[in-house]
Write a protein that holds these residues in place. Structure first.
Motif, PDB file in Angstrom:
ATOM      1  N   GLY A 107       0.824  -1.212   0.000  1.00 57.15           N
ATOM      2  CA  GLY A 107       0.000   0.000   0.000  1.00 57.15           C
ATOM      3  C   GLY A 107       0.853   1.256   0.000  1.00 57.15           C
ATOM      4  N   TYR A 108       1.874   1.276   0.878  1.00 55.09           N
ATOM      5  CA  TYR A 108       2.713   2.458   0.960  1.00 55.09           C
ATOM      6  C   TYR A 108       3.588   2.621  -0.272  1.00 55.09           C
ATOM      7  N   VAL A 109       4.122   1.506  -0.746  1.00 60.69           N
ATOM      8  CA  VAL A 109       4.991   1.597  -1.924  1.00 60.69           C
ATOM      9  C   VAL A 109       4.191   2.116  -3.111  1.00 60.69           C
ATOM     10  N   GLU A 110       2.968   1.590  -3.225  1.00 63.40           N
ATOM     11  CA  GLU A 110       2.078   2.046  -4.296  1.00 63.40           C
ATOM     12  C   GLU A 110       1.814   3.540  -4.164  1.00 63.40           C
ATOM     13  N   ALA A 111       1.574   3.975  -2.935  1.00 66.00           N
ATOM     14  CA  ALA A 111       1.316   5.399  -2.701  1.00 66.00           C
ATOM     15  C   ALA A 111       2.520   6.221  -3.124  1.00 66.00           C
ATOM     16  N   ALA A 129       8.960  10.425   2.673  1.00 70.45           N
ATOM     17  CA  ALA A 129       8.061  11.127   1.753  1.00 70.45           C
ATOM     18  C   ALA A 129       8.814  12.242   1.046  1.00 70.45           C
ATOM     19  N   GLN A 130       9.645  12.934   1.800  1.00 67.64           N
ATOM     20  CA  GLN A 130      10.397  14.039   1.213  1.00 67.64           C
ATOM     21  C   GLN A 130      11.355  13.525   0.141  1.00 67.64           C
ATOM     22  N   ALA A 131      11.948  12.353   0.403  1.00 66.26           N
ATOM     23  CA  ALA A 131      12.861  11.794  -0.592  1.00 66.26           C
ATOM     24  C   ALA A 131      12.085  11.341  -1.828  1.00 66.26           C
ATOM     25  N   ILE A 132      10.919  10.734  -1.595  1.00 64.80           N
ATOM     26  CA  ILE A 132      10.130  10.229  -2.719  1.00 64.80           C
ATOM     27  C   ILE A 132       9.650  11.373  -3.585  1.00 64.80           C
ATOM     28  N   ILE A 133       9.217  12.467  -2.927  1.00 63.74           N
ATOM     29  CA  ILE A 133       8.706  13.588  -3.717  1.00 63.74           C
ATOM     30  C   ILE A 133       9.848  14.273  -4.465  1.00 63.74           C
ATOM     31  N   ALA A 134      11.079  13.950  -4.076  1.00 63.62           N
ATOM     32  CA  ALA A 134      12.230  14.469  -4.821  1.00 63.62           C
ATOM     33  C   ALA A 134      12.576  13.531  -5.950  1.00 63.62           C
ATOM     34  N   LYS A 190      13.012  10.061  -5.594  1.00 60.46           N
ATOM     35  CA  LYS A 190      13.757   8.838  -5.275  1.00 60.46           C
ATOM     36  C   LYS A 190      12.823   7.620  -5.265  1.00 60.46           C
ATOM     37  N   ASP A 191      13.427   6.463  -5.250  1.00 57.17           N
ATOM     38  CA  ASP A 191      12.667   5.222  -5.340  1.00 57.17           C
ATOM     39  C   ASP A 191      11.811   4.986  -4.105  1.00 57.17           C
ATOM     40  N   ALA A 192      10.532   4.723  -4.354  1.00 54.50           N
ATOM     41  CA  ALA A 192       9.612   4.551  -3.230  1.00 54.50           C
ATOM     42  C   ALA A 192       9.932   3.299  -2.435  1.00 54.50           C
ATOM     43  N   GLY A 193      10.178   2.208  -3.143  1.00 53.26           N
ATOM     44  CA  GLY A 193      10.439   0.950  -2.454  1.00 53.26           C
ATOM     45  C   GLY A 193      11.631   1.065  -1.511  1.00 53.26           C
ATOM     46  N   VAL A 194      12.700   1.632  -2.029  1.00 50.84           N
ATOM     47  CA  VAL A 194      13.922   1.767  -1.231  1.00 50.84           C
ATOM     48  C   VAL A 194      13.660   2.541   0.050  1.00 50.84           C
ATOM     49  N   HIS A 195      12.908   3.625  -0.076  1.00 50.10           N
ATOM     50  CA  HIS A 195      12.730   4.469   1.100  1.00 50.10           C
ATOM     51  C   HIS A 195      11.745   3.905   2.098  1.00 50.10           C
ATOM     52  N   ASP A 245      11.463   0.763   2.594  1.00 45.89           N
ATOM     53  CA  ASP A 245      12.288  -0.257   3.250  1.00 45.89           C
ATOM     54  C   ASP A 245      13.125   0.388   4.341  1.00 45.89           C
ATOM     55  N   ALA A 246      13.635   1.564   4.042  1.00 44.69           N
ATOM     56  CA  ALA A 246      14.500   2.253   5.005  1.00 44.69           C
ATOM     57  C   ALA A 246      13.756   2.553   6.295  1.00 44.69           C
ATOM     58  N   ILE A 247      12.468   2.954   6.165  1.00 48.60           N
ATOM     59  CA  ILE A 247      11.702   3.245   7.380  1.00 48.60           C
ATOM     60  C   ILE A 247      11.545   1.975   8.201  1.00 48.60           C
ATOM     61  N   GLN A 248      11.229   0.904   7.500  1.00 53.81           N
ATOM     62  CA  GLN A 248      11.029  -0.363   8.199  1.00 53.81           C
ATOM     63  C   GLN A 248      12.310  -0.751   8.936  1.00 53.81           C
ATOM     64  N   GLN A 249      13.437  -0.569   8.257  1.00 55.23           N
ATOM     65  CA  GLN A 249      14.714  -0.907   8.861  1.00 55.23           C
ATOM     66  C   GLN A 249      14.961  -0.056  10.096  1.00 55.23           C
ATOM     67  N   PHE A 250      14.691   1.243   9.951  1.00 52.26           N
ATOM     68  CA  PHE A 250      14.886   2.153  11.072  1.00 52.26           C
ATOM     69  C   PHE A 250      14.015   1.731  12.252  1.00 52.26           C
ATOM     70  N   ALA A 251      12.757   1.393  11.937  1.00 48.45           N
ATOM     71  CA  ALA A 251      11.844   1.013  13.012  1.00 48.45           C
ATOM     72  C   ALA A 251      12.388  -0.180  13.773  1.00 48.45           C
ATOM     73  N   GLU A 252      12.903  -1.148  13.011  1.00 51.74           N
ATOM     74  CA  GLU A 252      13.434  -2.342  13.667  1.00 51.74           C
ATOM     75  C   GLU A 252      14.688  -2.022  14.471  1.00 51.74           C
ATOM     76  N   ASP A 253      15.574  -1.204  13.886  1.00 54.89           N
ATOM     77  CA  ASP A 253      16.801  -0.844  14.600  1.00 54.89           C
ATOM     78  C   ASP A 253      16.499  -0.060  15.856  1.00 54.89           C
ATOM     79  N   ASN A 254      15.594   0.899  15.714  1.00 56.02           N
ATOM     80  CA  ASN A 254      15.359   1.800  16.830  1.00 56.02           C
ATOM     81  C   ASN A 254      14.686   1.110  18.006  1.00 56.02           C
ATOM     82  N   ALA A 255      13.961   0.042  17.681  1.00 57.47           N
ATOM     83  CA  ALA A 255      13.282  -0.670  18.754  1.00 57.47           C
ATOM     84  C   ALA A 255      14.320  -1.275  19.683  1.00 57.47           C
ATOM     85  N   ASP A 256      15.501  -1.444  19.137  1.00 59.89           N
ATOM     86  CA  ASP A 256      16.550  -2.133  19.866  1.00 59.89           C
ATOM     87  C   ASP A 256      17.426  -1.185  20.675  1.00 59.89           C
ATOM     88  N   ARG A 257      17.266   0.122  20.453  1.00 63.50           N
ATOM     89  CA  ARG A 257      18.241   1.047  21.049  1.00 63.50           C
ATOM     90  C   ARG A 257      17.859   1.485  22.437  1.00 63.50           C
TER      91      ARG A 257
END
Lengths: 277, 293, 440
Positions: free
Chosen positions: C244-248, C414-419, C421-426, C428-440
């Motif tokens: 859903g988000y990637v499509e958006a 969103a800011q990167a995508i509207i510039a 950049k690739d939606a999928g990549v970004h 993914d980055a949020i998901q990664q951050f969420a997982e990393d940050n949960a650990d900090r």
């Protein structure tokens, strides 16, 4: 031939100086021009001359923005910091280099450790501490951290200078009946004027420009310093850019005037020891 | 006489005030930070001890690594502007130019203008539509070089470094100029009458004699650019997307926004370590002054 | 020597004066104390902290009025003193006082993910208890407004206004270019193309502040995944890199490629973007309802032709969802000495006068059932309220729900995508951050 080179080099010097003058002055000149524009005029024609010499931004900056008060607060804080930091550092530097004791090198190293401290990492512990001591929202809460962070570099510079003063100075003074403190204040310090003034300038600039400590440690808007006061022009969803610009101009002018007046004293102060052997 | 210089009373009198203030308000927070970095806590409830986990997490953190890179770029840029260029300006003025007082005031001026104001002004200068930079590029017929300076991840940190360079050149110039003026003028007179060129005089007289101050100045520059916060916070907040994030802004973010104080303290300690390395390096390069005893 | 001595003396005097005034400053008359302080010495002092700078005068006026009234009339023998701070400063300040156990008695808060850590840290008083005891107070509020400030079934703050994300549009430009209000995302895209061909900027989306493209991305996602996607994200069953988000993200890029955004939009500030719409240079402007005051001000050229619609969904099965949230939430800190006084103070913010001021002057939609005089209301206000009633679902801003950390990263993506950049990549980055940050 030599003359031509001389003239060209001489000319080149001026070109370089003028280039930098324009580089430094233009943004400030730009601020001045835009302080007369309205918000929408700013976005439409940011680089042109203002349509009218409208002073409403200045009025707003002074009345609503209370920029005069913030300027005064900044001055008070900065001068207090310079005074205490320089005094304590000079005394400590003297004690570390001229008096004889075993731990002096160790203590000096501990002081120099302070240069590595990232200032913002200390906010939470300091806030807790000041809170318990009921110092939050006083000038002391802003002055103390700046003094602490100015001490290491001040001691470094001052101890460098003190080390180079010949021992004979103290010996002569003591023969004359001066106590050590008297020697320090009346003989050594005047000699150290260049370094003291240098240290004062460095301390002043750091304290003057700081945003974070006043922002967190002060809560009464009447006590905020200039950098914090400027951010107050930012609303939740809109920013009064032209008001902020007028405020900035108001504060630059006294800074320029004061610096021009003190400038001679500063440079002279910094170079007082020049002719002495 | 030596007895006097060893008197404990005097030692305390001179050193104790600074030491007390420093120890209480400077050392205590540092120790607190060291300890805090070994925990995982939001400071509101009991933290959990995690040992060095924060540090190992940092090494995997892309944003952290990006911040370190940005800081190093800032150090490089600052050193370039604030040493050679400041020296150049200082030596020009030192060699007696007309209006030197005027020039000194002008050059020093930007450092007295608060970061907030500098940030505001340069945001407009960098604006891609009506900003000065792009306008100049148009004028020079180089439209291809135009960028959205502060919004492009590739250019933002460089744009910011230029502002930092701009703001403090004059400040360092004044410090170096003062050091130059402290040199005994008879040395120059002697060299001139020996036929030495201005460049030679600079290299052999000025430079060596201001070396101690240059060392201190270099330390100021490096530690300053490692700790730099205000301007970046105001101009880009570390964005876009952390492209202009530096250690101090990231530490601020992880502390005061996500409330991961343990993690933030770890960042702070890395910053401290980098400053220490910088100081040691300066000492090595500029040569440590031997204590004359 | 004389001059130096003089300088030293002057400096010492200045410093002494500073210290004295500094020591007096903490007890002195702050901005927030009541104008009439006679007899205030025997009253107990309580403190409050609010968001608001000189730019948010309407809200600050409300706070001042309520505080004056409370201080004059309350039966607790209590006097409130308040402070207001600008946005970034407020966030840092509140975090600091919470961490050092010195929070004021009453404080402003954002909803959901912002207040959550404080609740979990035990720093917020459960105001729900007092609401339950005072049914008159609780009944004032509309259904559902307490949702975003309820944690584990308990209420921790009281919302005094609401906001809604809407697409403002220039009715005149639409008419002149024969464009109708779009009912599907494709129609929106077509409208953008028409405007672009006719030399008008379609949508003003000033993207310097990441939250602005952030809200646009969220709304497009609303039109793809609806409430399911949102609720899934919140409870963790759906990840940030969900289709859903990637499509958006991809649709956002479609808008970028259609040239829907103004020149230089990436570096454009909020004020500039709004200005573009006000000067009728852009046909549409996606923003929160708080801007209606500025858009309908007489001096604004666009004021005579502003309309609103909800960005239509891509997938009609997702329903009619918009971004909206409660605002002006006030909470009581856990270490307050007098919860009843604090609650009484907060209660006054939902009094009729205060609520009217929020609506008429500060442009906040109502969180209470206050009757408003339509003739005093901004017509846009009425339109937006109607829009609100037609919605099938409301999703608060994701950066409020998730707070600093993931919320901010969503905006960054969103800011990167509207510039471009690739939606999928970004995502993914949020998901990664969420997982990393949960650990900090």
């Amino acid at each position: 031939m030599k003359d031509i080179i001389k003239v060209t080099l001489g000319g080149a010097k001026y070109i370089i100086l003028m280039f930098f003058t324009v580089l430094f002055l233009y943004p400030i000149f730009w601020l001045f021009l835009n302080s007369f524009k309205s918000g929408t005029e700013l976005f439409e024609t940011p680089w042109s001359l203002p349509g009218t010499l409208d002073l409403s931004n200045y009025v707003r900056a002074i009345q609503v923005g209370e920029i005069g008060r913030y300027f005064l607060n900044s001055v008070i804080v900065a001068i207090a910091v310079v005074f205490f930091a320089t005094l304590l550092s000079a005394m400590a530097a003297y004690g570390l280099t001229r008096l004889k004791w075993k731990l002096s090198k160790l203590v000096l190293s501990i002081f120099l450790l302070g240069m590595m401290i990232p200032t913002h990492a200390t906010i939470v512990p300091l806030f807790s501490f000041f809170n318990k001591m009921k110092l939050i929202n006083t000038y002391a809460a802003v002055i103390i951290p700046h003094v602490v962070f100015a001490i290491p570099i001040s001691i470094l510079i001052l101890s460098g200078f003190f080390s180079s003063i010949p021992k004979e100075m103290e010996e002569a003074a003591i023969m004359d009946g001066c106590s050590i403190p008297k020697t320090f204040f009346q003989i050594i310090c005047p000699m150290a004027m260049p370094s003291i003034v240098t240290v004062s300038v460095i301390t002043f600039i750091t304290a003057w420009n700081d945003l974070l400590f006043p922002q967190i440690f002060l809560s009464d808007p009447k006590m905020m310093t200039l950098p914090v006061g400027l951010t107050a022009f930012q609303g939740r969803y809109s920013t009064d850019y032209v008001g902020m610009i007028a405020a900035v101009v108001i504060t630059i002018i006294p800074s320029i005037i004061v610096y021009s007046i003190l400038h001679e004293k500063i440079i002279d102060g910094m170079t007082a020891g020049a002719v002495k052997g | 006489m030596d007895k006097l210089l060893q008197s404990k009373k005097y030692i305390l009198f001179f050193v104790a005030p600074a030491f007390l203030v420093f120890a209480v308000f400077g050392l205590f927070p540092i120790i607190y930070n060291f300890v805090l970095s070994l925990y995982r806590t939001d400071l509101m409830s009991e933290g959990t001890f995690v040992g060095l986990k924060n540090y190992s997490n940092l090494l995997k953190d892309k944003i952290f690594i990006g911040s370190v890179k940005n800081n190093l770029l800032m150090v490089a840029g600052s050193l370039l502007a604030h040493l050679p260029i400041a020296l150049l300006l200082a030596s020009i003025i030192f060699n007696k130019v007309k209006g030197s007082r005027f020039f000194q005031s002008i050059f020093f001026l930007p450092s007295v203008v608060c970061g907030v104001a500098v940030g505001l002004t340069w945001s407009f200068i960098y604006n891609s539509e009506f900003g000065m930079v792009n306008a100049i590029l148009d004028f020079l017929n180089l439209p291809g070089l135009k960028h959205q300076w502060l919004s492009d991840e590739k250019t933002v940190i460089f744009a910011i470094i230029i502002v930092v360079m701009w703001q403090y050149v004059g400040y360092h110039m004044v410090i170096q100029l003062a050091a130059m003026k402290n040199i005994d003028p008879t040395l120059y007179e002697a060299a001139s009458s020996d036929g030495a060129s201005k460049w030679r005089q600079f290299k052999d007289i000025t430079l060596p004699l201001i070396k101690p101050i240059l060392k201190v100045d270099a330390i100021l520059i490096i530690t300053g650019s490692l700790k730099y916060f205000d301007l970046i916070f105001v101009m880009t907040g570390g964005g876009p997307n952390h492209a202009s994030e530096v250690l101090s802004t990231y530490m601020y973010y992880q502390g005061f926004r996500t409330m991961k104080y343990g993690y933030a303290s770890a960042i702070g300690n890395i910053l401290l370590l980098l400053c220490a390395i910088a100081i040691l390096t300066c000492n090595l390069i500029f040569g440590k002054k031997k204590e004359e005893d | 020597m004389r001059a130096k001595k003089l300088l030293a003396v002057v400096t010492a005097l200045l410093v002494t004066a500073a210290m004295l005034s500094g020591c007096g400053g903490s007890g002195g008359n702050g901005d927030g104390s009541t104008k009439d302080s006679a007899g205030s010495k025997d009253k107990v002092q309580m403190t409050a902290m609010f968001l608001g700078s000189t730019q948010d005068q309407a809200v600050v006026d409300i706070i001042q009025d309520v505080t004056d009234k409370f201080n004059a009339e309350n039966e607790f023998g209590v006097e409130f003193k308040f402070e207001t701070y600008e946005n970034e400063q407020y966030k840092t300040k509140l975090t600091t006082v919470m961490a050092s156990n010195s929070a004021p008695d009453v404080f402003f808060t954002w909803s959901a993910g912002y207040l959550q850590p404080f609740v979990e840290g035990g720093k917020v008083y459960e105001i729900g208890q007092l609401l339950d005891q005072d049914s008159e107070w609780k009944e004032r509020f509309n259904e559902g407004v307490f949702g975003p400030v309820t944690y584990d079934g308990k209420i921790y703050a009281v919302p005094h206004g609401q906001t809604l994300g809407v697409m403002f549009y220039n009715t005149r430009l639409f008419e002149e270019n024969n464009v109708g209000v779009p009912e599907t995302f494709d129609e929106l895209l077509a409208a953008c193309n028409t405007f672009k061909e006719n030399g008008i900027t379609p949508i003003s989306v000033p993207s310097k502040d990441a939250w602005i493209p952030g809200q646009l991305l969220q709304q497009v996602a609303n039109g793809i995944g609806g409430m399911d996607l949102f609720e899934g994200t919140v409870d963790g069953s759906k990840k940030w890199n969900d289709d859903g988000y990637v499509e958006a993200g991809k649709q956002l890029i479609q808008l970028v490629e259609a040239g829907a955004f103004p020149d230089g939009y990436l570096g454009m500030t909020n004020d500039e973007g709004r200005d573009l719409f006000i000067k009728e240079k852009a046909a549409m402007y996606y923003m929160g309802s708080w801007d209606i005051g500025l858009l309908s001000d007489e001096s604004a050229p666009v004021s005579k032709s502003v309309g609103v619609f909800n960005i239509p969904p891509t997938d009609s099965s997702s329903g009619n969802v918009a971004i909206g949230d409660v605002d002006q939430c006030l909470a009581i800190s856990a270490n307050t000495q007098n919860t009843e006084a604090a609650a009484a103070y907060i209660k006054m913010f939902s009094d009729v006068e205060a609520q009217e001021a929020y609506a008429y002057n500060a442009d906040y939609l109502l969180s209470t059932k206050t009757e408003l005089d339509e003739s005093k209301l901004n017509p846009l206000f009425v339109e937006i309220t109607k829009l609100q009633q037609e919605l099938t679902g409301v999703t608060p801003w994701l950066d409020r729900v998730f707070g600093a950390g993931e919320g901010v990263e969503f905006n960054n993506a969103a800011q990167a995508i509207i510039a471009g950049k690739d939606a999928g990549v970004h995502m993914d980055a949020i998901q990664q951050f969420a997982e990393d940050n949960a650990d900090r």
